[in-house]
Design a protein around this motif. Structure first.
Motif, mmCIF file in Angstrom:
data_model
loop_
_atom_site.group_PDB
_atom_site.id
_atom_site.type_symbol
_atom_site.label_atom_id
_atom_site.label_comp_id
_atom_site.label_asym_id
_atom_site.label_seq_id
_atom_site.Cartn_x
_atom_site.Cartn_y
_atom_site.Cartn_z
ATOM 1 N N TYR A 116 93.913 73.947 -14.053
ATOM 2 C CA TYR A 116 93.732 72.576 -13.563
ATOM 3 C C TYR A 116 93.111 71.693 -14.646
ATOM 4 N N THR A 117 92.095 72.189 -15.322
ATOM 5 C CA THR A 117 91.478 71.429 -16.412
ATOM 6 C C THR A 117 92.498 71.170 -17.514
ATOM 7 N N TRP A 118 93.260 72.197 -17.869
ATOM 8 C CA TRP A 118 94.291 72.038 -18.893
ATOM 9 C C TRP A 118 95.327 71.004 -18.460
ATOM 10 N N SER A 119 95.805 71.115 -17.222
ATOM 11 C CA SER A 119 96.887 70.233 -16.763
ATOM 12 C C SER A 119 96.450 68.772 -16.706
ATOM 13 N N LYS A 120 95.196 68.513 -16.359
ATOM 14 C CA LYS A 120 94.708 67.119 -16.362
ATOM 15 C C LYS A 120 94.750 66.545 -17.768
ATOM 16 N N GLN A 121 94.369 67.351 -18.753
ATOM 17 C CA GLN A 121 94.387 66.878 -20.137
ATOM 18 C C GLN A 121 95.814 66.735 -20.657
ATOM 19 N N ALA A 122 96.623 67.766 -20.470
ATOM 20 C CA ALA A 122 97.953 67.812 -21.059
ATOM 21 C C ALA A 122 98.952 66.903 -20.354
ATOM 22 N N LEU A 123 98.830 66.782 -19.037
ATOM 23 C CA LEU A 123 99.846 66.086 -18.256
ATOM 24 C C LEU A 123 99.386 64.757 -17.666
ATOM 25 N N GLY A 124 98.104 64.450 -17.766
ATOM 26 C CA GLY A 124 97.614 63.177 -17.255
ATOM 27 C C GLY A 124 97.611 63.134 -15.733
ATOM 28 N N LEU A 125 98.112 62.046 -15.187
ATOM 29 C CA LEU A 125 98.049 61.810 -13.741
ATOM 30 C C LEU A 125 98.729 62.913 -12.930
ATOM 31 N N SER A 126 99.899 63.377 -13.378
ATOM 32 C CA SER A 126 100.561 64.440 -12.609
ATOM 33 C C SER A 126 99.720 65.713 -12.611
ATOM 34 N N GLY A 127 99.033 66.004 -13.730
ATOM 35 C CA GLY A 127 98.135 67.156 -13.771
ATOM 36 C C GLY A 127 96.950 66.979 -12.856
ATOM 37 N N LEU A 128 96.417 65.752 -12.827
ATOM 38 C CA LEU A 128 95.283 65.447 -11.955
ATOM 39 C C LEU A 128 95.671 65.637 -10.487
ATOM 40 N N LEU A 129 96.852 65.154 -10.132
ATOM 41 C CA LEU A 129 97.275 65.201 -8.733
ATOM 42 C C LEU A 129 97.833 66.560 -8.313
ATOM 43 N N LEU A 130 98.518 67.247 -9.232
ATOM 44 C CA LEU A 130 99.232 68.469 -8.855
ATOM 45 C C LEU A 130 98.789 69.722 -9.597
ATOM 46 N N GLY A 131 97.857 69.586 -10.537
ATOM 47 C CA GLY A 131 97.462 70.706 -11.377
ATOM 48 C C GLY A 131 96.875 71.889 -10.637
ATOM 49 N N TRP A 132 96.399 71.659 -9.460
ATOM 50 C CA TRP A 132 95.807 72.744 -8.668
ATOM 51 C C TRP A 132 96.857 73.498 -7.855
ATOM 52 N N THR A 133 98.119 73.013 -7.873
ATOM 53 C CA THR A 133 99.161 73.603 -7.024
ATOM 54 C C THR A 133 99.945 74.688 -7.753
ATOM 55 N N SER A 134 100.458 75.637 -6.978
ATOM 56 C CA SER A 134 101.334 76.653 -7.566
ATOM 57 C C SER A 134 102.651 76.023 -8.003
ATOM 58 N N PHE A 135 103.046 74.918 -7.367
ATOM 59 C CA PHE A 135 104.273 74.215 -7.759
ATOM 60 C C PHE A 135 104.222 73.826 -9.230
ATOM 61 N N LEU A 136 103.140 73.173 -9.654
ATOM 62 C CA LEU A 136 103.048 72.726 -11.042
ATOM 63 C C LEU A 136 102.888 73.921 -11.988
ATOM 64 N N LYS A 137 102.077 74.888 -11.605
ATOM 65 C CA LYS A 137 101.899 76.067 -12.463
ATOM 66 C C LYS A 137 103.239 76.769 -12.675
ATOM 67 N N ASN A 138 104.030 76.928 -11.627
ATOM 68 C CA ASN A 138 105.337 77.578 -11.740
ATOM 69 C C ASN A 138 106.303 76.746 -12.585
ATOM 70 N N LYS A 139 106.219 75.429 -12.461
ATOM 71 C CA LYS A 139 107.065 74.551 -13.273
ATOM 72 C C LYS A 139 106.712 74.700 -14.758
ATOM 73 N N VAL A 140 105.434 74.714 -15.074
ATOM 74 C CA VAL A 140 104.990 74.881 -16.460
ATOM 75 C C VAL A 140 105.422 76.252 -16.982
ATOM 76 N N ARG A 141 105.295 77.286 -16.169
ATOM 77 C CA ARG A 141 105.719 78.632 -16.581
ATOM 78 C C ARG A 141 107.211 78.673 -16.882
ATOM 79 N N LYS A 142 107.996 78.038 -16.025
ATOM 80 C CA LYS A 142 109.450 78.016 -16.217
ATOM 81 C C LYS A 142 109.804 77.282 -17.510
#
Length: 155
Positions: A116-142
């Motif tokens: 979540y901390t990484w996604s807020k920095q790397a992705l900005g608003l979408s990381g802030l809003l979705l970084g805690w979700t498995s949806f975003l983590k799975n998208k980044v993994r893919k």
């Protein structure tokens, strides 16, 4: 410093110097690697991942500390400072690593960081809003997996 700690210090010193071949030599041919973005990589994939990240990370800077052995396990902390290429955003990723060493080589490497901390920095608003979700983590993994596969196909 024992031999296992020396191996991990060598690995991170090579990382700091962007010396991909020395990093790759630290891994056993049976090595595995996992973190929040790259999951269950084999030795060939992990070697390619480091090459890809170093070649692509023009402004990457690495600092490491607290390398300590607990038997065959070595733990370390490292910080990666870089610009995330997909967004152009600056990132400080604080990572705790765990290594299993056998016969002077890394056989298992696991990096832990706060996604979540990484996604807020790397992705900005979408990381802030979705970084805690498995949806975003799975998208980044893919995306990471596809990028690594494309890199390996070129090399």
């Amino acid at each position: 410093m024992n031999a296992n700690e020396a191996l991990i210090s060598k690995f991170y010193t090579a990382f700091q110097n962007k010396d991909v071949s020395t990093m790759q030599e630290c891994y056993s041919d049976q090595a595995t690697f996992s973190d929040a973005a790259f999951v269950d990589l084999n030795a060939k994939q992990v070697r390619a991942m480091w090459a890809m990240l170093i070649k692509g990370g023009k402004d990457m800077r690495v600092e490491f500390s607290n390398v300590r052995a607990e038997g065959e396990v070595v733990k370390a902390h490292w910080d990666a400072y870089y610009t995330f290429s997909a967004t152009g955003r600056k990132v400080l990723n604080q990572i705790d690593a765990s290594f299993i060493i056998e016969n002077g080589k890394i056989v298992k490497h696991t990096d832990h960081f706060d996604f979540y901390t990484w996604s807020k920095q790397a992705l900005g608003l979408s990381g802030l809003l979705l970084g805690w979700t498995s949806f975003l983590k799975n998208k980044v993994r893919k995306q990471a997996s596809a990028k690594l596969a494309a890199y390996m196909a070129k090399e």
